[in-house]
Design an enzyme around this catalytic site. Structure first.
Site, mmCIF file in Angstrom:
data_model
loop_
_atom_site.group_PDB
_atom_site.id
_atom_site.type_symbol
_atom_site.label_atom_id
_atom_site.label_comp_id
_atom_site.label_asym_id
_atom_site.label_seq_id
_atom_site.Cartn_x
_atom_site.Cartn_y
_atom_site.Cartn_z
ATOM 1 N N LYS A 76 0.575 -1.127 -0.440
ATOM 2 C CA LYS A 76 0.185 -0.370 0.035
ATOM 3 C C LYS A 76 1.096 1.662 0.113
ATOM 4 O O LYS A 76 1.921 1.301 0.583
ATOM 5 C CB LYS A 76 -0.847 -0.020 1.229
ATOM 6 C CG LYS A 76 -2.357 1.339 1.449
ATOM 7 C CD LYS A 76 -2.879 0.411 2.443
ATOM 8 C CE LYS A 76 -3.899 2.131 2.584
ATOM 9 N NZ LYS A 76 -5.052 1.591 3.885
ATOM 10 N N SER A 151 -9.900 1.563 3.276
ATOM 11 C CA SER A 151 -8.583 2.452 1.846
ATOM 12 C C SER A 151 -7.424 1.646 1.545
ATOM 13 O O SER A 151 -7.215 2.173 0.783
ATOM 14 C CB SER A 151 -8.225 3.679 2.717
ATOM 15 O OG SER A 151 -7.599 3.226 4.127
ATOM 16 N N SER A 175 -10.323 -0.715 6.694
ATOM 17 C CA SER A 175 -10.041 -0.929 5.342
ATOM 18 C C SER A 175 -9.223 -1.530 4.813
ATOM 19 O O SER A 175 -8.682 -2.287 3.831
ATOM 20 C CB SER A 175 -8.498 0.271 5.518
ATOM 21 O OG SER A 175 -9.363 1.948 5.252
HETATM 22 N N1 GLN Z 1 -13.298 3.661 6.357
HETATM 23 C C1 GLN Z 1 -12.676 4.095 7.282
HETATM 24 C C2 GLN Z 1 -12.704 6.224 6.988
HETATM 25 O O1 GLN Z 1 -12.714 5.875 6.252
HETATM 26 C C3 GLN Z 1 -11.320 3.054 8.107
HETATM 27 C C4 GLN Z 1 -10.430 3.176 7.029
HETATM 28 C C5 GLN Z 1 -9.167 2.651 7.282
HETATM 29 O O2 GLN Z 1 -10.047 1.348 7.716
HETATM 30 N N2 GLN Z 1 -8.693 3.061 6.645
HETATM 31 O O3 GLN Z 1 -11.858 5.922 8.466
#
Ligand code: GLN
Length: 485
Positions: A76, A151, A175
């Site tokens: 990532k 994400s 994410s």
């Molecule tokens: N969808 C969640 C957010 O937008 C979690 C994102 C994540 O785990 N990085 O904060």
């Protein structure tokens, strides 16, 4: 070669069926030929990947190789890579080339793994659909009209489309697990502190955790073996000894107690998704596990709690992007104030700005007690719910998401609808627990994920349960039609 698991690639390299250069070349060629459909990579450096593969082949020939030596892995784009751009999906870091490796990257390098490339992601890991990236949305390989989740959507899509045998991701509120579920792959969010956060661009420091994303639980175990462990440079990394995560994969499930939180099977859950989860639970029952009805009474507070704590921490973490130290800087600032405001106006996207505004508000004098402090107190109650459940059961199971992948654009104008995506995943981060998503069927050709949640540092058991499930099912072996050839 491209549809082999990491475990099979490890074996093939040892048996000299192919070299690391051949494996790496194969995946690089697939990325070059196919990734325009998915947009799952932000950066690929073929020359350095092939050089690392060549070095790995030497190590393999010399007989002093580690398990992952020669295995190409996608990372990532949140992990700092020495000499290779690390954008975090943001215009703010579009020009940022770190002078050092994240500890996680160092560990993969130490074990001879090859960096295949850096994957696309929601800007600063904020999102559930991968539509918040400065580099454009990622498409779900099962159906390119759908989001891959976020994400870590680039990592999930790259693995699902067989452009990488495995990838790393990060999970602050879901994410790793949510995109794994949407793309039909296996993802593990380890216990908070199990994997070093050094060199991982910070979003919400008390929640962020890196983990593996791969086809199978076995492959996740192989990656976790390299990733996990104390980092003296990260004071939040844990001193708990690291076990060999492969060792218990085959253990019997006889006598295992699985808690089913009734709040995770209520109204918000799509019916067909729920049916897939029930079939999966029956399989675990058939292997000797007992299903136990449990309750997580504070579940309805997880979204509001998370969406105070995460933005609050994000607003302080992101204050470092000031146009002075590194990253984007606006042209011709007239004074310091103009430098700060224009740099941040230009460098950050809308969702990131929304989080900074919410977080700054929640932390400001007069509101801190009402919001941030209160959220921390509720967080404690949410954690206690899990601790109470784990008195009765060994793991908790349920759906990873309320439904399968949705269409690109379907929720991008409605932040609340997007935040609801995380309803089953957020609490795991608030409590610091390990959680996994395992492919468990399809609804209208869209993958569904079974979520398993464990006690702190009980990753080996989650991997064990997932592995046993994958021995009896073939959901994780199915690939999107476009990726086969
Ligand atoms: N969808 C969640 C957010 O937008 C979690 C994102 C994540 O785990 N990085 O904060």
């Amino acid at each position: 070669m491209h549809n082999k698991s990491v475990a099979h690639l490890v074996q093939g390299l040892r048996e000299k069926q192919f070299s690391s250069v051949e494996v790496t070349r194969c995946f690089l060629d697939r990325i070059a030929a196919r990734d325009s459909q998915y947009n799952s990579f932000i950066s690929v450096d073929e020359t350095s990947a092939l050089a690392a593969a060549k070095a790995a082949d030497k190590q393999l020939a010399g007989g002093d190789a580690a398990t992952l030596t020669g295995i190409p892995i996608a990372h990532k784009d949140i992990f700092c890579t020495d000499g290779m751009r690390t954008s975090c999906g943001s215009r703010m870091l579009d020009n940022f080339v770190p002078p050092y490796d994240a500890t996680l990257i160092q560990r993969f390098k130490r074990d001879g793994a090859v960096i295949l490339g850096k994957t696309n992601m929601d800007e600063f890991a904020m999102g559930s659909s991968n539509e918040n990236s400065f580099y454009g949305p990622v498409k779900n390989p099962w159906n390119t009209d759908l989001v891959p989740g976020g994400s870590s959507g680039g990592s999930a899509a790259a693995v699902a489309a067989l452009l990488a045998p495995a990838a790393t991701g990060t999970d602050t509120g879901g994410s790793i697990r949510q995109p794994a579920a949407f793309c039909g792959i296996t993802g593990l969010k380890p216990t908070y502190g199990r994997v070093s956060r050094l060199g991982m661009v910070a979003f919400a420091s008390s929640l962020d955790q890196a983990g593996p994303m791969a086809h199978s639980a076995e492959d996740c175990a192989l990656l976790l073996n390299t990733m996990a462990g104390l980092d003296p440079l990260d004071s939040t990394s844990s001193e708990m000894p690291v076990e060999d995560y492969r060792a218990r994969l085959d253990n019997s499930l006889e006598g295992l107690r699985i808690g089913l939180p009734r709040e995770y099977f209520g109204d918000g859950l799509d019916k067909a998704t729920g049916e897939c989860i029930n079939v999966a639970l029956k399989e675990l029952e058939a292997q000797g596990a007992t299903l136990v009805d449990v309750s997580l009474p504070h579940s309805q507070l997880t979204i509001p709690t998370y969406y105070i704590i995460a933005p609050a921490e994000a607003s302080t973490n992101l204050s470092r992007f000031d146009g002075v130290r590194y990253g984007h800087r606006c042209d011709n600032p007239t004074d310091l104030h103009d430098l700060y405001t224009r740099t941040r106006e230009e460098g950050f996207g809308d969702e990131v700005k929304r989080r900074i505004l919410v977080g700054t508000y929640a932390l400001s004098a007069g509101y801190y007690d009402a919001y941030y402090k209160k959220a921390q107190q509720v967080r404690r109650l949410i954690k206690q719910d899990f601790m109470d459940c784990f008195e009765q059961v060994d793991i908790i199971a349920g759906p990873t998401t309320p439904g399968p992948a949705f269409a690109l654009g379907a929720k991008s104008d409605d932040p609340i609808a997007m935040y609801l995506e995380d309803v089953y995943t957020l609490a795991v981060n608030l409590a610091g627990l390990p959680g996994m998503s395992v492919p468990a069927g399809f609804v209208d050709n869209k993958p569904v994920g079974l979520q398993l949640i464990g006690r702190h540092f009980d990753e080996a058991r989650l991997l064990n349960v997932s592995h046993r499930y994958q021995q009896a099912t073939d959901w994780h072996l199915q690939h999107p039609a476009g990726g086969q050839s």
